[in-house]
Design an enzyme around this catalytic site. Structure first.
Site, PDB file in Angstrom:
ATOM      1  N   GLU A  47       0.829  -1.205   0.000  1.00 58.94           N
ATOM      2  CA  GLU A  47       0.000   0.000   0.000  1.00 58.94           C
ATOM      3  C   GLU A  47       0.867   1.260   0.000  1.00 58.94           C
ATOM      4  O   GLU A  47       1.884   1.337   0.688  1.00 58.94           O
ATOM      5  CB  GLU A  47      -0.884  -0.016   1.250  1.00 58.94           C
ATOM      6  CG  GLU A  47      -1.812   1.179   1.386  1.00 58.94           C
ATOM      7  CD  GLU A  47      -2.549   1.205   2.720  1.00 58.94           C
ATOM      8  OE1 GLU A  47      -3.590   1.883   2.799  1.00 58.94           O
ATOM      9  OE2 GLU A  47      -2.087   0.546   3.684  1.00 58.94           O
ATOM     10  N   LYS A 120     -10.453   2.917  -1.409  1.00 57.50           N
ATOM     11  CA  LYS A 120     -10.519   2.197  -0.132  1.00 57.50           C
ATOM     12  C   LYS A 120     -11.811   2.531   0.613  1.00 57.50           C
ATOM     13  O   LYS A 120     -12.135   3.698   0.846  1.00 57.50           O
ATOM     14  CB  LYS A 120      -9.290   2.567   0.696  1.00 57.50           C
ATOM     15  CG  LYS A 120      -9.145   1.831   2.022  1.00 57.50           C
ATOM     16  CD  LYS A 120      -7.800   2.197   2.632  1.00 57.50           C
ATOM     17  CE  LYS A 120      -7.536   1.513   3.962  1.00 57.50           C
ATOM     18  NZ  LYS A 120      -6.180   1.864   4.480  1.00 57.50           N
ATOM     19  N   CYS A 157      -5.601  -2.647   2.740  1.00 54.10           N
ATOM     20  CA  CYS A 157      -5.251  -2.609   4.160  1.00 54.10           C
ATOM     21  C   CYS A 157      -6.441  -2.831   5.091  1.00 54.10           C
ATOM     22  O   CYS A 157      -6.896  -3.956   5.222  1.00 54.10           O
ATOM     23  CB  CYS A 157      -4.508  -1.315   4.480  1.00 54.10           C
ATOM     24  SG  CYS A 157      -3.483  -1.433   5.974  1.00 54.10           S
TER      25      CYS A 157
END
Length: 292
Positions: A47, A120, A157
């Site tokens: 990431e 995200k 993540c």
């Protein structure tokens, strides 16, 4: 008889602590090349690999690191690399879109084409992981892409802790789940080590969806965080097929038979026996059945 659909996936693990962007991107590129030389067809970097993990603190100056998708120099560089090597590269980046900012991923196919962007969905907020200061929650929904080497779903993540995200990508046709990440120690609780729970959460997704998962992390110490490394690839049973150490730089690879996995997934019946009409509680914030 049709040709067997096999794919070789690699995860990249390295330090990304140089203050300037170029050494970090060059390091990732070198690992992508090394993975391709070993036969990888999909190569997953960590990431936000362009630099140190800046959301450790809330500072306005870091917004200057964001860039629009169009004309993004690192995405363009990875597109050229993907075309040259014939590999798929999911590219994590800090996106600017008008006045908004997102923690995003550009899916670059093996021919160098940009298939789309995922933003995200789950944004953490806590000591050392101050992402809500920088990123809006993603508005793309969970995405999967039909690449040259299979249909890939990618979470970023904190997304990797949520079973709903993995299931949504599986329902949309994903054959593999990929998670670029930046996870390490907790600055306010130095004795806490979440490396094993982190891996177990994703292994659970693999088992519950009868689908391999692959996670790429960074290594090294950046201010208050010691990143765990421990990037790994697991099969549909949840068995780890390859794993890097906590301080090891390099790539880890595993090969998957997508057709055999499809048979296994159908045989387990997880998707046959789902009862979506009973899952309305998942559409509420507090578990209330009344929807108030």
């Amino acid at each position: 008889m049709s040709e067997k659909r096999e794919v070789c996936v690699a995860v990249v693990q390295c330090r990304l602590d140089d203050a300037e962007k170029e050494p970090n991107v060059a390091r990732v590129e070198a690992h992508v090349r090394a993975a391709a030389a070993k036969g990888a067809q999909v190569v997953l970097p960590p990431e936000l690999f362009e630099g140190p993990y800046f959301p450790q603190r809330e500072e306005e100056r870091f917004f200057a690191l964001a860039h629009e998708v169009e004309g993004h120099p690192t995405i363009a560089r990875m597109q050229a690399l993907a075309k040259e090597l014939g590999v798929v590269i999911p590219v994590s980046f800090f996106e600017k879109a008008g006045q908004a900012h997102y923690n995003s991923l550009a899916m670059v196919d093996a021919g160098g084409g940009l298939l789309g962007v995922y933003r995200k969905s789950h944004i953490p907020d806590g000591p050392g992981y101050e992402e809500k200061f920088y990123f809006r929650p993603g508005d793309t929904g969970f995405r999967v892409w039909k690449t040259r080497f299979g249909t890939l779903g990618v979470g970023i993540c904190w997304d990797q802790w949520f079973p709903e995200a993995a299931r949504a990508m599986a329902l949309r046709g994903a054959e593999l789940l990929l998670y670029p990440t930046a996870i390490g120690s907790e600055p306010h609780m130095p004795a806490m080590d979440t490396k094993d729970p982190w891996q177990r959460a994703m292994v659970g997704h693999a088992v519950a969806n009868a689908m391999p998962i692959c996670a790429a992390n960074r290594i090294g110490v950046e201010d208050g965080i010691t990143f765990y490394g421990s990037s790994f690839l697991a099969d549909a049973r949840g068995d780890k097929l390859a794993e890097l150490g906590r301080e090891e730089e390099g790539v880890a690879l595993a090969r998957f038979d997508l057709d055999a996995l499809a048979e296994t997934r159908a045989g387990w019946g997880f998707f046959r026996d789902r009862r979506p009409e009973l899952y309305g509680v998942l559409m509420t914030g507090d578990g209330s059945s009344s929807g108030r």
